[in-house]
Design a protein around this motif. Structure first.
Motif, short mmCIF file in Angstrom:
data_model
loop_
_atom_site.label_atom_id
_atom_site.label_comp_id
_atom_site.label_asym_id
_atom_site.label_seq_id
_atom_site.Cartn_x
_atom_site.Cartn_y
_atom_site.Cartn_z
N ASN A 1 -33.71 -53.50 -29.78
CA ASN A 1 -34.99 -52.81 -29.89
C ASN A 1 -35.29 -52.38 -31.31
N HIS A 2 -34.25 -52.16 -32.12
CA HIS A 2 -34.43 -51.73 -33.51
C HIS A 2 -34.18 -52.86 -34.51
N GLU A 3 -34.09 -54.09 -34.00
CA GLU A 3 -34.02 -55.29 -34.85
C GLU A 3 -32.85 -55.24 -35.84
N GLN A 4 -31.70 -54.80 -35.38
CA GLN A 4 -30.53 -54.72 -36.26
C GLN A 4 -29.74 -56.03 -36.23
N TRP A 5 -30.45 -57.13 -36.49
CA TRP A 5 -29.85 -58.46 -36.35
C TRP A 5 -28.75 -58.71 -37.37
N HIS A 6 -28.99 -58.33 -38.62
CA HIS A 6 -27.97 -58.57 -39.66
C HIS A 6 -26.70 -57.79 -39.35
N GLN A 7 -26.86 -56.53 -39.00
CA GLN A 7 -25.69 -55.71 -38.67
C GLN A 7 -24.98 -56.25 -37.43
N LEU A 8 -25.76 -56.69 -36.46
CA LEU A 8 -25.17 -57.26 -35.24
C LEU A 8 -24.32 -58.48 -35.59
N ILE B 1 -22.77 -59.11 -38.36
CA ILE B 1 -21.53 -58.63 -39.00
C ILE B 1 -20.55 -58.12 -37.96
N TRP B 2 -21.05 -57.34 -37.02
CA TRP B 2 -20.17 -56.79 -35.97
C TRP B 2 -19.54 -57.90 -35.14
N LEU B 3 -20.33 -58.87 -34.75
CA LEU B 3 -19.80 -59.95 -33.92
C LEU B 3 -18.76 -60.78 -34.66
N ARG B 4 -19.00 -61.01 -35.94
CA ARG B 4 -18.02 -61.77 -36.73
C ARG B 4 -16.74 -60.99 -36.98
N SER B 5 -16.81 -59.66 -36.88
CA SER B 5 -15.63 -58.83 -37.11
C SER B 5 -14.72 -58.76 -35.88
N LEU B 6 -15.24 -59.17 -34.72
CA LEU B 6 -14.43 -59.16 -33.50
C LEU B 6 -13.58 -60.42 -33.41
N PRO B 7 -12.44 -60.35 -32.74
CA PRO B 7 -11.66 -61.56 -32.50
C PRO B 7 -12.49 -62.59 -31.74
N PRO B 8 -12.54 -63.84 -32.18
CA PRO B 8 -13.36 -64.87 -31.52
C PRO B 8 -13.12 -64.98 -30.02
N LYS B 9 -11.87 -64.77 -29.59
CA LYS B 9 -11.55 -64.89 -28.18
C LYS B 9 -12.33 -63.88 -27.34
N ILE B 10 -12.51 -62.66 -27.87
CA ILE B 10 -13.25 -61.63 -27.13
C ILE B 10 -14.71 -62.02 -27.00
N VAL B 11 -15.30 -62.48 -28.10
CA VAL B 11 -16.71 -62.90 -28.06
C VAL B 11 -16.89 -64.09 -27.12
N PRO C 1 -19.83 -62.55 -21.47
CA PRO C 1 -21.19 -63.10 -21.42
C PRO C 1 -22.20 -62.29 -22.23
N GLY C 2 -22.05 -60.96 -22.22
CA GLY C 2 -22.97 -60.12 -22.99
C GLY C 2 -22.89 -60.38 -24.48
N LEU C 3 -21.68 -60.57 -24.99
CA LEU C 3 -21.51 -60.85 -26.41
C LEU C 3 -22.00 -62.25 -26.76
N GLN C 4 -21.82 -63.20 -25.85
CA GLN C 4 -22.35 -64.54 -26.08
C GLN C 4 -23.87 -64.52 -26.17
N LEU C 5 -24.50 -63.68 -25.36
CA LEU C 5 -25.96 -63.58 -25.40
C LEU C 5 -26.43 -62.92 -26.69
N LEU C 6 -25.70 -61.90 -27.14
CA LEU C 6 -26.05 -61.28 -28.42
C LEU C 6 -25.87 -62.27 -29.56
N LYS C 7 -24.83 -63.07 -29.47
CA LYS C 7 -24.59 -64.12 -30.47
C LYS C 7 -25.75 -65.11 -30.47
N ALA C 8 -26.21 -65.47 -29.27
CA ALA C 8 -27.35 -66.38 -29.16
C ALA C 8 -28.60 -65.77 -29.78
N ARG C 9 -28.77 -64.46 -29.59
CA ARG C 9 -29.94 -63.78 -30.14
C ARG C 9 -29.92 -63.84 -31.68
#
Length: 222
Positions: A24-31, A33-43, A47-55
């Motif tokens: 809702n606050h368009e924090q795409w760049h920060q998002l 960074i956060w997703l890349r900082s997580l272990p790939p296996k968790i992402v 399913p929720g993280l995969q959808l955020l990754k898709a976004r």
């Protein structure tokens, strides 16, 4: 802090819990960074993280990666044990991006059907995703030649509770962008200029830079 403490799953929980606020606050760049900082296996297994990754992929124009992440998320939604309310919400998120995929395939009718389904599934506080589904709904209707119905759909959405108050600015800003697209393709330049100006004012006030940039684009186009 969770990542520094070696608690990657807790870090993933924080991102998942605040997914609507982030979008809702368009924090795409920060998002990203956060997703890349997580272990790939968790992402890869949530399913929720995969959808955020898709976004993020959708925002950055990486369409092949977008479709791949959507396919992964859809498979996970069918096999992951999560509560029904969350499954419905995530399914709505999935469908809201699938309608964009159908639009890119120049399938106006399917993009309209998929966008309507997304709006049925998404909760009222899924403002960014509801707004995006409205953009594709109107664009799809216009693609099939029904410009008046596209405008009516936008005007009707502007009266919803989701479009009211400061919390509704995200949704309203996207409805204004949708109207800009319709006026632009319809070559209604006077209406486009006025709507683009409104889009810029409301998005700048709330710090929605992605929407503001689109408003600037359409203002220049006139």
């Amino acid at each position: 802090h969770a990542l520094s403490a070696g608690k990657a799953n807790e870090a993933a929980d924080v991102i998942s819990r605040h997914r609507n606020y982030i979008m809702n606050h368009e924090q795409w760049h920060q998002l990203g960074i956060w997703l890349r900082s997580l272990p790939p296996k968790i992402v890869a297994t949530r399913p929720g993280l995969q959808l955020l990754k898709a976004r993020v992929f959708m925002t950055t124009g990486q369409y092949e990666e977008l479709v791949r992440s959507l396919d992964n998320a859809e498979s996970l939604l069918d096999t992951t044990d999560i509560e029904d309310k969350l499954r419905r919400e995530l399914h709505g998120s999935l469908v809201s991006m699938r309608c964009f995929q159908r639009y890119l395939e120049s399938d106006g009718e399917r993009s309209v059907q998929t966008a309507r389904r997304a709006l049925e599934l998404l909760a009222p506080d899924n403002l960014a995703e509801r707004g995006f589904a409205m953009i594709i709904l109107a664009a799809g209707l216009q693609m099939t030649g029904d410009v008046n119905e596209a405008k009516d759909a936008i005007y009707s959405a502007m009266t919803e509770d989701s479009a009211r108050g400061d919390e509704g600015v995200t949704y309203m800003s996207r409805l204004l962008v949708t109207l800009c697209f319709v006026y632009w393709i319809d070559a209604s330049l006077v209406e486009l200029e006025l709507t683009a100006k409104d889009t810029m004012e409301i998005s700048e006030r709330m710090g929605l830079l992605e929407i503001f940039s689109i408003g600037v684009h359409f203002r220049v186009a006139t």
